[in-house]
Design a protein around this motif. Sequence first.
Motif, mmCIF file in Angstrom:
data_model
loop_
_atom_site.group_PDB
_atom_site.id
_atom_site.type_symbol
_atom_site.label_atom_id
_atom_site.label_comp_id
_atom_site.label_asym_id
_atom_site.label_seq_id
_atom_site.Cartn_x
_atom_site.Cartn_y
_atom_site.Cartn_z
ATOM 1 N N TYR A 16 0.925 -1.310 0.033
ATOM 2 C CA TYR A 16 0.062 0.138 -0.006
ATOM 3 C C TYR A 16 0.724 1.439 -0.037
ATOM 4 O O TYR A 16 0.168 2.243 0.094
ATOM 5 C CB TYR A 16 -1.019 0.043 1.272
ATOM 6 N N VAL A 17 2.253 1.144 0.100
ATOM 7 C CA VAL A 17 2.931 2.275 0.226
ATOM 8 C C VAL A 17 2.865 3.266 -1.036
ATOM 9 O O VAL A 17 2.667 4.460 -1.021
ATOM 10 C CB VAL A 17 4.589 2.013 0.176
ATOM 11 N N GLU A 18 2.660 2.853 -2.356
ATOM 12 C CA GLU A 18 2.379 3.801 -3.480
ATOM 13 C C GLU A 18 0.985 4.311 -3.191
ATOM 14 O O GLU A 18 1.006 5.672 -3.641
ATOM 15 C CB GLU A 18 2.498 3.021 -4.689
ATOM 16 N N LEU A 19 -0.004 3.506 -2.934
ATOM 17 C CA LEU A 19 -1.218 3.997 -2.607
ATOM 18 C C LEU A 19 -1.338 5.398 -1.750
ATOM 19 O O LEU A 19 -1.839 6.256 -1.900
ATOM 20 C CB LEU A 19 -2.443 2.943 -2.487
ATOM 21 N N ALA A 20 -0.510 5.042 -0.562
ATOM 22 C CA ALA A 20 -0.394 6.025 0.442
ATOM 23 C C ALA A 20 0.258 7.236 -0.108
ATOM 24 O O ALA A 20 -0.185 8.499 0.186
ATOM 25 C CB ALA A 20 0.536 5.551 1.672
ATOM 26 N N VAL A 21 1.266 7.404 -0.815
ATOM 27 C CA VAL A 21 1.677 8.473 -1.647
ATOM 28 C C VAL A 21 0.951 9.119 -2.425
ATOM 29 O O VAL A 21 0.870 10.391 -2.492
ATOM 30 C CB VAL A 21 3.101 7.921 -2.402
ATOM 31 N N GLU A 22 0.041 8.296 -3.068
ATOM 32 C CA GLU A 22 -1.304 8.912 -3.868
ATOM 33 C C GLU A 22 -2.092 9.902 -2.815
ATOM 34 O O GLU A 22 -2.634 10.975 -3.375
ATOM 35 C CB GLU A 22 -2.093 8.051 -4.736
ATOM 36 N N PHE A 24 -1.307 11.066 -0.142
ATOM 37 C CA PHE A 24 -0.595 12.365 0.501
ATOM 38 C C PHE A 24 -0.532 13.511 -0.917
ATOM 39 O O PHE A 24 -0.479 14.453 -0.639
ATOM 40 C CB PHE A 24 0.872 12.055 0.892
ATOM 41 N N SER A 25 -0.268 13.028 -1.936
ATOM 42 C CA SER A 25 -0.624 13.877 -3.024
ATOM 43 C C SER A 25 -1.709 14.401 -3.150
ATOM 44 O O SER A 25 -1.680 15.781 -3.636
ATOM 45 C CB SER A 25 -0.144 13.072 -4.554
ATOM 46 N N MET A 26 -2.791 13.669 -3.136
ATOM 47 C CA MET A 26 -4.198 14.377 -3.007
ATOM 48 C C MET A 26 -4.427 15.480 -1.825
ATOM 49 O O MET A 26 -5.071 16.666 -2.094
ATOM 50 C CB MET A 26 -5.140 13.291 -2.862
ATOM 51 N N GLN A 93 -8.492 12.453 9.752
ATOM 52 C CA GLN A 93 -7.273 12.335 11.020
ATOM 53 C C GLN A 93 -6.099 12.583 10.129
ATOM 54 O O GLN A 93 -5.194 13.012 10.939
ATOM 55 C CB GLN A 93 -7.303 10.623 11.421
ATOM 56 N N LEU A 94 -5.918 12.243 9.086
ATOM 57 C CA LEU A 94 -4.379 12.515 8.348
ATOM 58 C C LEU A 94 -4.355 14.134 8.359
ATOM 59 O O LEU A 94 -3.238 14.716 8.665
ATOM 60 C CB LEU A 94 -4.562 12.117 6.865
ATOM 61 N N VAL A 95 -5.439 14.772 8.212
ATOM 62 C CA VAL A 95 -5.191 16.349 8.019
ATOM 63 C C VAL A 95 -5.081 16.711 9.398
ATOM 64 O O VAL A 95 -4.031 17.797 9.710
ATOM 65 C CB VAL A 95 -6.488 16.881 7.519
ATOM 66 N N ALA A 96 -5.666 16.305 10.530
ATOM 67 C CA ALA A 96 -5.447 16.827 11.877
ATOM 68 C C ALA A 96 -4.075 16.553 12.304
ATOM 69 O O ALA A 96 -3.411 17.483 12.882
ATOM 70 C CB ALA A 96 -6.262 16.094 12.828
ATOM 71 N N ASP A 97 -3.570 15.483 11.921
ATOM 72 C CA ASP A 97 -2.282 15.029 12.413
ATOM 73 C C ASP A 97 -1.143 15.919 11.714
ATOM 74 O O ASP A 97 -0.238 16.258 12.163
ATOM 75 C CB ASP A 97 -1.891 13.421 12.122
ATOM 76 N N ALA A 98 -1.452 16.041 10.335
ATOM 77 C CA ALA A 98 -0.654 16.981 9.647
ATOM 78 C C ALA A 98 -0.584 18.367 10.270
ATOM 79 O O ALA A 98 0.558 19.051 10.360
ATOM 80 C CB ALA A 98 -0.894 17.025 8.294
ATOM 81 N N ILE A 99 -1.649 19.090 10.741
ATOM 82 C CA ILE A 99 -1.650 20.331 11.166
ATOM 83 C C ILE A 99 -1.131 20.070 12.592
ATOM 84 O O ILE A 99 -0.381 21.152 12.890
ATOM 85 C CB ILE A 99 -3.096 20.867 11.530
ATOM 86 N N PHE A 100 -1.047 19.092 13.527
ATOM 87 C CA PHE A 100 -0.455 19.048 14.490
ATOM 88 C C PHE A 100 1.017 18.727 14.358
ATOM 89 O O PHE A 100 1.880 19.576 15.134
ATOM 90 C CB PHE A 100 -0.931 17.708 15.226
ATOM 91 N N GLN A 101 1.312 18.147 13.508
ATOM 92 C CA GLN A 101 2.570 18.200 13.046
ATOM 93 C C GLN A 101 3.331 19.685 12.722
ATOM 94 O O GLN A 101 4.458 19.915 13.138
ATOM 95 C CB GLN A 101 3.191 17.317 11.810
ATOM 96 N N ALA A 102 2.695 20.478 11.982
ATOM 97 C CA ALA A 102 2.901 21.541 11.580
ATOM 98 C C ALA A 102 3.043 22.631 12.808
ATOM 99 O O ALA A 102 4.050 23.458 12.798
ATOM 100 C CB ALA A 102 1.748 22.385 10.685
#
Length: 121
Positions: A16-22, A24-26, A93-102
């Motif tokens: 699933y790594v390549e799909l995960a990259v897609e 993140f690209s989205m 959750q991805l967006v929340a985690d990205a904002i927390f990382q920011a």
Amino acid sequence: MNADNRMCSLGVDSQYVELAVEVFSMLADATRVRIILALRDGEMAVGALAELLGKSPAAVSQHLAKMRLARMVSTRQDGTKVLYRLENEHARQLVADAIFQAEHALGGEPAHHRNEKQAAT
């Protein structure tokens, strides 16, 4: 044995790594991140999203179409309106985690850590 192949793997050799990259690209677009933030509490029509984001309905519609193809959002017809909602909790959750990382990138104690401390007391 086949059941093991269907499970999501978090190993470095995951299929699933390549799909995960897609994924993140989205999400590498501020408007799409804002759409996810706007939809985290429920459904919205294109016009309401456009007004909230300060974008044209046509621009928001184009982003939503891409997000729908990526299965991040889904639709429901309500009379003549099309309402958009998050397909599942993972994009939120991805967006929340990205904002927390920011927040961590700014240094000091991030706001989400202060909120966690306040909730614990």
